[in-house]
Design a protein around this motif. Sequence first.
Motif, PDB file in Angstrom:
ATOM      1  N   TYR A  81       0.833  -1.211   0.000  1.00  0.00           N
ATOM      2  CA  TYR A  81       0.000   0.000   0.000  1.00  0.00           C
ATOM      3  C   TYR A  81       0.863   1.255   0.000  1.00  0.00           C
ATOM      4  O   TYR A  81       0.622   2.191  -0.775  1.00  0.00           O
ATOM      5  N   ILE A  82       1.872   1.287   0.850  1.00  0.00           N
ATOM      6  CA  ILE A  82       2.761   2.459   0.917  1.00  0.00           C
ATOM      7  C   ILE A  82       3.536   2.605  -0.384  1.00  0.00           C
ATOM      8  O   ILE A  82       3.701   3.704  -0.906  1.00  0.00           O
ATOM      9  N   ARG A  83       4.012   1.506  -0.923  1.00  0.00           N
ATOM     10  CA  ARG A  83       4.808   1.570  -2.153  1.00  0.00           C
ATOM     11  C   ARG A  83       3.958   2.049  -3.332  1.00  0.00           C
ATOM     12  O   ARG A  83       4.405   2.840  -4.164  1.00  0.00           O
ATOM     13  N   ILE A  84       2.704   1.564  -3.400  1.00  0.00           N
ATOM     14  CA  ILE A  84       1.827   1.957  -4.498  1.00  0.00           C
ATOM     15  C   ILE A  84       1.380   3.405  -4.339  1.00  0.00           C
ATOM     16  O   ILE A  84       1.336   4.167  -5.310  1.00  0.00           O
ATOM     17  N   PHE A 114      10.293 -10.748   8.055  1.00  0.00           N
ATOM     18  CA  PHE A 114      11.249 -11.828   8.299  1.00  0.00           C
ATOM     19  C   PHE A 114      11.060 -12.409   9.701  1.00  0.00           C
ATOM     20  O   PHE A 114      11.056 -13.630   9.876  1.00  0.00           O
ATOM     21  N   ILE A 115      10.885 -11.551  10.687  1.00  0.00           N
ATOM     22  CA  ILE A 115      10.666 -12.024  12.058  1.00  0.00           C
ATOM     23  C   ILE A 115       9.386 -12.840  12.137  1.00  0.00           C
ATOM     24  O   ILE A 115       9.341 -13.902  12.778  1.00  0.00           O
ATOM     25  N   SER A 116       8.350 -12.386  11.475  1.00  0.00           N
ATOM     26  CA  SER A 116       7.084 -13.100  11.467  1.00  0.00           C
ATOM     27  C   SER A 116       7.233 -14.476  10.820  1.00  0.00           C
ATOM     28  O   SER A 116       6.682 -15.471  11.314  1.00  0.00           O
ATOM     29  N   ILE A 117       7.982 -14.549   9.740  1.00  0.00           N
ATOM     30  CA  ILE A 117       8.209 -15.837   9.074  1.00  0.00           C
ATOM     31  C   ILE A 117       9.029 -16.762   9.965  1.00  0.00           C
ATOM     32  O   ILE A 117       8.766 -17.972  10.035  1.00  0.00           O
ATOM     33  N   VAL A 118      10.007 -16.228  10.675  1.00  0.00           N
ATOM     34  CA  VAL A 118      10.809 -17.042  11.593  1.00  0.00           C
ATOM     35  C   VAL A 118       9.932 -17.594  12.726  1.00  0.00           C
ATOM     36  O   VAL A 118      10.030 -18.771  13.085  1.00  0.00           O
ATOM     37  N   VAL A 119       9.054 -16.756  13.270  1.00  0.00           N
ATOM     38  CA  VAL A 119       8.152 -17.213  14.335  1.00  0.00           C
ATOM     39  C   VAL A 119       7.223 -18.295  13.806  1.00  0.00           C
ATOM     40  O   VAL A 119       7.007 -19.317  14.465  1.00  0.00           O
ATOM     41  N   ALA A 120       6.677 -18.106  12.604  1.00  0.00           N
ATOM     42  CA  ALA A 120       5.787 -19.114  12.017  1.00  0.00           C
ATOM     43  C   ALA A 120       6.529 -20.421  11.766  1.00  0.00           C
ATOM     44  O   ALA A 120       5.989 -21.508  12.038  1.00  0.00           O
ATOM     45  N   THR A 121       7.762 -20.338  11.295  1.00  0.00           N
ATOM     46  CA  THR A 121       8.549 -21.538  11.045  1.00  0.00           C
ATOM     47  C   THR A 121       8.884 -22.256  12.343  1.00  0.00           C
ATOM     48  O   THR A 121       8.771 -23.487  12.437  1.00  0.00           O
ATOM     49  N   ALA A 122       9.286 -21.507  13.361  1.00  0.00           N
ATOM     50  CA  ALA A 122       9.594 -22.116  14.654  1.00  0.00           C
ATOM     51  C   ALA A 122       8.351 -22.772  15.253  1.00  0.00           C
ATOM     52  O   ALA A 122       8.422 -23.894  15.776  1.00  0.00           O
ATOM     53  N   ALA A 123       7.210 -22.098  15.162  1.00  0.00           N
ATOM     54  CA  ALA A 123       5.976 -22.684  15.683  1.00  0.00           C
ATOM     55  C   ALA A 123       5.613 -23.947  14.913  1.00  0.00           C
ATOM     56  O   ALA A 123       5.146 -24.923  15.510  1.00  0.00           O
ATOM     57  N   ALA A 124       5.828 -23.958  13.600  1.00  0.00           N
ATOM     58  CA  ALA A 124       5.540 -25.148  12.799  1.00  0.00           C
ATOM     59  C   ALA A 124       6.449 -26.312  13.190  1.00  0.00           C
ATOM     60  O   ALA A 124       5.990 -27.457  13.307  1.00  0.00           O
ATOM     61  N   VAL A 125       7.733 -26.027  13.408  1.00  0.00           N
ATOM     62  CA  VAL A 125       8.667 -27.083  13.818  1.00  0.00           C
ATOM     63  C   VAL A 125       8.294 -27.617  15.199  1.00  0.00           C
ATOM     64  O   VAL A 125       8.240 -28.841  15.414  1.00  0.00           O
ATOM     65  N   PHE A 126       8.012 -26.706  16.135  1.00  0.00           N
ATOM     66  CA  PHE A 126       7.609 -27.149  17.476  1.00  0.00           C
ATOM     67  C   PHE A 126       6.292 -27.911  17.433  1.00  0.00           C
ATOM     68  O   PHE A 126       6.118 -28.894  18.148  1.00  0.00           O
ATOM     69  N   GLU A 127       5.375 -27.460  16.582  1.00  0.00           N
ATOM     70  CA  GLU A 127       4.084 -28.144  16.459  1.00  0.00           C
ATOM     71  C   GLU A 127       4.279 -29.571  15.955  1.00  0.00           C
ATOM     72  O   GLU A 127       3.685 -30.514  16.498  1.00  0.00           O
ATOM     73  N   LYS A 128       5.096 -29.731  14.930  1.00  0.00           N
ATOM     74  CA  LYS A 128       5.343 -31.060  14.365  1.00  0.00           C
ATOM     75  C   LYS A 128       6.027 -31.971  15.382  1.00  0.00           C
ATOM     76  O   LYS A 128       5.643 -33.129  15.547  1.00  0.00           O
ATOM     77  N   THR A 129       7.022 -31.441  16.076  1.00  0.00           N
ATOM     78  CA  THR A 129       7.732 -32.223  17.087  1.00  0.00           C
ATOM     79  C   THR A 129       6.803 -32.601  18.233  1.00  0.00           C
ATOM     80  O   THR A 129       6.790 -33.746  18.685  1.00  0.00           O
ATOM     81  N   MET A 177       9.954   0.716   4.465  1.00  0.00           N
ATOM     82  CA  MET A 177      10.101  -0.535   3.724  1.00  0.00           C
ATOM     83  C   MET A 177      11.125  -1.454   4.400  1.00  0.00           C
ATOM     84  O   MET A 177      10.922  -2.668   4.462  1.00  0.00           O
ATOM     85  N   ALA A 178      12.195  -0.872   4.931  1.00  0.00           N
ATOM     86  CA  ALA A 178      13.186  -1.680   5.647  1.00  0.00           C
ATOM     87  C   ALA A 178      12.566  -2.304   6.901  1.00  0.00           C
ATOM     88  O   ALA A 178      12.810  -3.480   7.198  1.00  0.00           O
ATOM     89  N   MET A 179      11.757  -1.510   7.616  1.00  0.00           N
ATOM     90  CA  MET A 179      11.075  -2.060   8.797  1.00  0.00           C
ATOM     91  C   MET A 179      10.109  -3.167   8.391  1.00  0.00           C
ATOM     92  O   MET A 179       9.977  -4.172   9.099  1.00  0.00           O
ATOM     93  N   CYS A 180       9.443  -3.004   7.268  1.00  0.00           N
ATOM     94  CA  CYS A 180       8.522  -4.044   6.788  1.00  0.00           C
ATOM     95  C   CYS A 180       9.271  -5.328   6.463  1.00  0.00           C
ATOM     96  O   CYS A 180       8.797  -6.425   6.787  1.00  0.00           O
TER      97      CYS A 180
END
Length: 171
Positions: free
Chosen positions: A116-119, A141-156, A133-136
């Motif tokens: 939205y900001i870019r457009i 990236f942090i959100s993706i890392v949290v989702a990946t960690a939660a997915a790994v912990f969920e599977k384990t 944009m750098a903060m985004c």
Amino acid sequence: MNVYKLYASPMKKSSTLFLQGVIVLVGIIALAIMIRFPMTEGRAVNLDLFSIYADPFIVFGYLASIPFYFALYQAFKLLGYIGQNKVFSPNSVKTLRTIKYCALIIGASIVMAAAYIRISFDGNGDDDPAGFMAMCIVTTFISIVVATAAAVFEKTLQSAVDMKSENDLTV
């Protein structure tokens, strides 16, 4: 009675209570920032309260914070399960799954805000969205890392719950 349980229980209880307190503190600080920041933001300094909080980008930010607070609540709940020694339960797996989905929704919301900001950035030199944009990028990236960690912990945890239920059936 297991000697380790007698020794570790107060330590685990205080650790989980401390982490639950940290989660509550993070929620309070985020809420304070969400309330205070729009009034100090550059283009909203001279606006009245209604105009500030009627801005579509501010409204989007508040709507996007719902999954954040829901994920904080789920993390609080998960720590409660850990404190009650119910970590190897289907409820814990469900809680981790919910945290994963919340993190993915937060990441998608950040990408939508960046788009939205870019457009809407007209390029006339008045605003420079590079910092935003750098903060985004970093927060996505942090959100993706949290989702990946939660997915790994969920599977384990799901495999541990499955093994526990198999052992309970055989005994």
